[in-house]
Design an enzyme around this catalytic site. Structure first.
Site, PDB file in Angstrom:
ATOM      1  N   GLU A  96       0.995  -1.437   0.207  1.00 24.64           N
ATOM      2  CA  GLU A  96      -0.200   0.061   0.137  1.00 24.64           C
ATOM      3  C   GLU A  96       0.812   1.156   0.015  1.00 24.64           C
ATOM      4  O   GLU A  96       1.984   1.326   0.585  1.00 24.64           O
ATOM      5  CB  GLU A  96      -0.830  -0.107   1.234  1.00 24.64           C
ATOM      6  CG  GLU A  96      -1.683  -1.284   1.149  1.00 24.64           C
ATOM      7  CD  GLU A  96      -3.142  -1.288   2.206  1.00 24.64           C
ATOM      8  OE1 GLU A  96      -4.030  -2.035   2.153  1.00 24.64           O
ATOM      9  OE2 GLU A  96      -2.939  -0.341   3.183  1.00 24.64           O
ATOM     10  N   CYS A 109       3.673   8.527   1.306  1.00 21.45           N
ATOM     11  CA  CYS A 109       4.238   7.375   2.042  1.00 21.45           C
ATOM     12  C   CYS A 109       4.224   6.087   1.451  1.00 21.45           C
ATOM     13  O   CYS A 109       3.478   5.631   0.838  1.00 21.45           O
ATOM     14  CB  CYS A 109       3.246   7.136   3.243  1.00 21.45           C
ATOM     15  SG  CYS A 109       3.939   6.069   4.349  1.00 21.45           S
ATOM     16  N   CYS A 116       6.711  -7.287   6.901  1.00 20.46           N
ATOM     17  CA  CYS A 116       7.833  -6.639   7.289  1.00 20.46           C
ATOM     18  C   CYS A 116       8.164  -7.539   8.510  1.00 20.46           C
ATOM     19  O   CYS A 116       7.366  -8.320   8.848  1.00 20.46           O
ATOM     20  CB  CYS A 116       7.550  -5.269   8.256  1.00 20.46           C
ATOM     21  SG  CYS A 116       8.867  -4.603   9.301  1.00 20.46           S
ATOM     22  N   CYS A 120       7.040  -5.146  15.213  1.00 20.21           N
ATOM     23  CA  CYS A 120       6.747  -4.177  16.018  1.00 20.21           C
ATOM     24  C   CYS A 120       5.330  -4.552  16.743  1.00 20.21           C
ATOM     25  O   CYS A 120       4.314  -4.526  15.725  1.00 20.21           O
ATOM     26  CB  CYS A 120       6.981  -2.823  15.788  1.00 20.21           C
ATOM     27  SG  CYS A 120       8.634  -2.445  15.071  1.00 20.21           S
ATOM     28  N   CYS A 123       2.133  -2.356  15.229  1.00 18.84           N
ATOM     29  CA  CYS A 123       1.873  -2.104  14.128  1.00 18.84           C
ATOM     30  C   CYS A 123       1.210  -3.213  13.229  1.00 18.84           C
ATOM     31  O   CYS A 123       1.665  -4.524  13.080  1.00 18.84           O
ATOM     32  CB  CYS A 123       3.457  -1.928  13.428  1.00 18.84           C
ATOM     33  SG  CYS A 123       3.428  -1.456  11.600  1.00 18.84           S
ATOM     34  N   CYS A 345      -1.434   5.952   9.812  1.00 19.39           N
ATOM     35  CA  CYS A 345      -0.261   5.439  10.294  1.00 19.39           C
ATOM     36  C   CYS A 345      -0.172   4.081  11.253  1.00 19.39           C
ATOM     37  O   CYS A 345      -1.144   3.977  12.159  1.00 19.39           O
ATOM     38  CB  CYS A 345       0.608   6.626  11.119  1.00 19.39           C
ATOM     39  SG  CYS A 345       2.360   5.910  11.658  1.00 19.39           S
TER      40      CYS A 345
END
Length: 382
Positions: A96, A109, A116, A120, A123, A345
């Site tokens: 995205e 962004c 990933c 984390c 996230c 975010c």
């Protein structure tokens, strides 16, 4: 192997790389500038559109090269003007890209990986697991797609995309070469002509690669910090166990001091209710960053399903911000944008073909926790 598979994708090449490519096919180096301008300024994907390139060369290029951006799967536009693209990359996963307009600025962004590997805890991207690094063409292709959607030419002052942040899906420094190549195209005048101050790479703290980054570029740097001490950061950002805060901040300081006195580190700090948003956390953050050239960007947590975290109250956010202000820091609170299209975010998920099976494990754990909640509540009532 198909004919398409052996063709060079010129979209992801810097000017020096294009010059080498043209030399390798027996052509003059100056052709690199011509073709680069057609690709990035005018959005050309067809060599026949390049009117200042001779027909013989156009035919040669058709045989050995292509201009292939990622496939657009969908585009959504938020009520606040934020745009989100879902694009499919060669691995089969989808990533995205988000465009955020604010005043006279338009920030894109950009994602660097499908999924990933860092996981984390707050996230949603990390909960999808990891599939693949994006190629330089797939990274710069996100800028190409967004630029095309506005019909703008980068050379114009009124272009829509003024800033690019490598803050989308993935850890940019774990896809180092492709990210550096794509950022070079962003800053190249024949590419998108974006200032080095307005191209920002965000990292969770891959220390050796921060030092390596300083050797090849001078883009702006952002640190996803999210905790003021090692004990808490180990839980929120697991890579901290390998590169603890003292080591991490030393590497960031080395990077920033090489950029000159007016450049500072952007510290990103996601506020999680009753986790890292208390007065003692603000005091620890003030002590940690004392005398460090930085500005702090507070990001109220944007919820996603089964995260286990909550957004702090507005009072808690203001209290934290005020304490940092009194501590002498330049502090902003990031306005939540695009949450009605899941573009805020920490909410980017794409469709990751997870090679790590982390997403399966995460879903299973959250389902067990959800099933256990009624029994726990009943026991507490009794």
């Amino acid at each position: 192997m198909t004919d398409t598979a052996v063709k060079a994708n010129l979209l992801g090449m810097t000017k020096p790389q294009l010059e080498e490519f043209f030399e390798s096919i027996g052509e003059k180096r100056f052709r690199a500038g011509q073709v680069m301008q057609w690709i990035h300024h005018f959005g050309a994907v067809d060599f026949d559109a390049m009117t200042n390139v001779g027909k013989a060369l156009r035919e040669k290029l058709k045989a050995v090269a292509e201009i292939r951006p990622p496939e657009i799967v969908s585009q959504d536009i938020s009520s606040d003007g934020t745009r989100k693209w879902v694009v499919r990359v060669a691995s089969g996963s989808c990533v995205e890209t988000v465009y955020i307009p604010q005043g006279g600025r338009g920030t894109l962004c950009v994602s660097s990986q499908a999924g990933c590997a860092l996981d984390c805890s707050f996230c949603s991207t990390g909960k999808q697991g990891f599939n693949s690094d994006l190629t330089s063409a797939e990274i710069i292709g996100q800028v190409w797609i967004a630029n095309q959607s506005f019909g703008t030419v980068p050379g114009k002052i009124d272009r829509a995309i003024t800033n690019v942040v490598m803050m989308g899906m993935g850890e940019p420094l774990l896809n180092f070469d492709n990210v550096v190549t794509a950022m070079s195209i962003m800053m190249e005048d024949l590419g998108y002509g974006i200032s080095k101050r307005k191209v920002t790479l965000s990292t969770s703290g891959v220390v050796p690669m921060i030092d390596k980054l300083a050797e090849v570029t001078d883009v702006s740097l952002a640190l996803s910090l999210h905790a003021p001490n090692d004990e808490l950061r180990n839980k929120l950002v697991p890579i901290n166990k390998k590169y603890p805060l003292e080591m991490l901040l030393d590497s960031c300081y080395r990077y920033i001091t090489r950029l000159g006195k007016e450049r500072v580190l952007t510290v990103e700090y996601t506020l999680l209710a009753n986790v890292n948003d208390q007065p003692e956390h603000a005091e620890q953050l003030i002590a940690l960053l004392k005398d460090f050239p930085c500005k702090i960007n507070l990001i109220p947590f944007n919820p996603f399903p089964h995260s286990g975290y909550e957004r702090p109250s507005n009072n808690a956010i203001r209290r934290f911000q005020d304490m940092l202000h009194k501590g002498g820091f330049n502090v902003t609170v990031r306005t939540t944008r695009g949450d009605d299209i899941d573009a805020a975010c920490g909410q980017l998920v794409g469709q990751v073909m997870d090679r790590t099976r982390r997403s399966e494990r995460y879903i299973a754990v959250r389902q067990l926790a959800t099933e256990a909640e009624p029994a726990t509540s009943a026991a507490n009532r009794n």
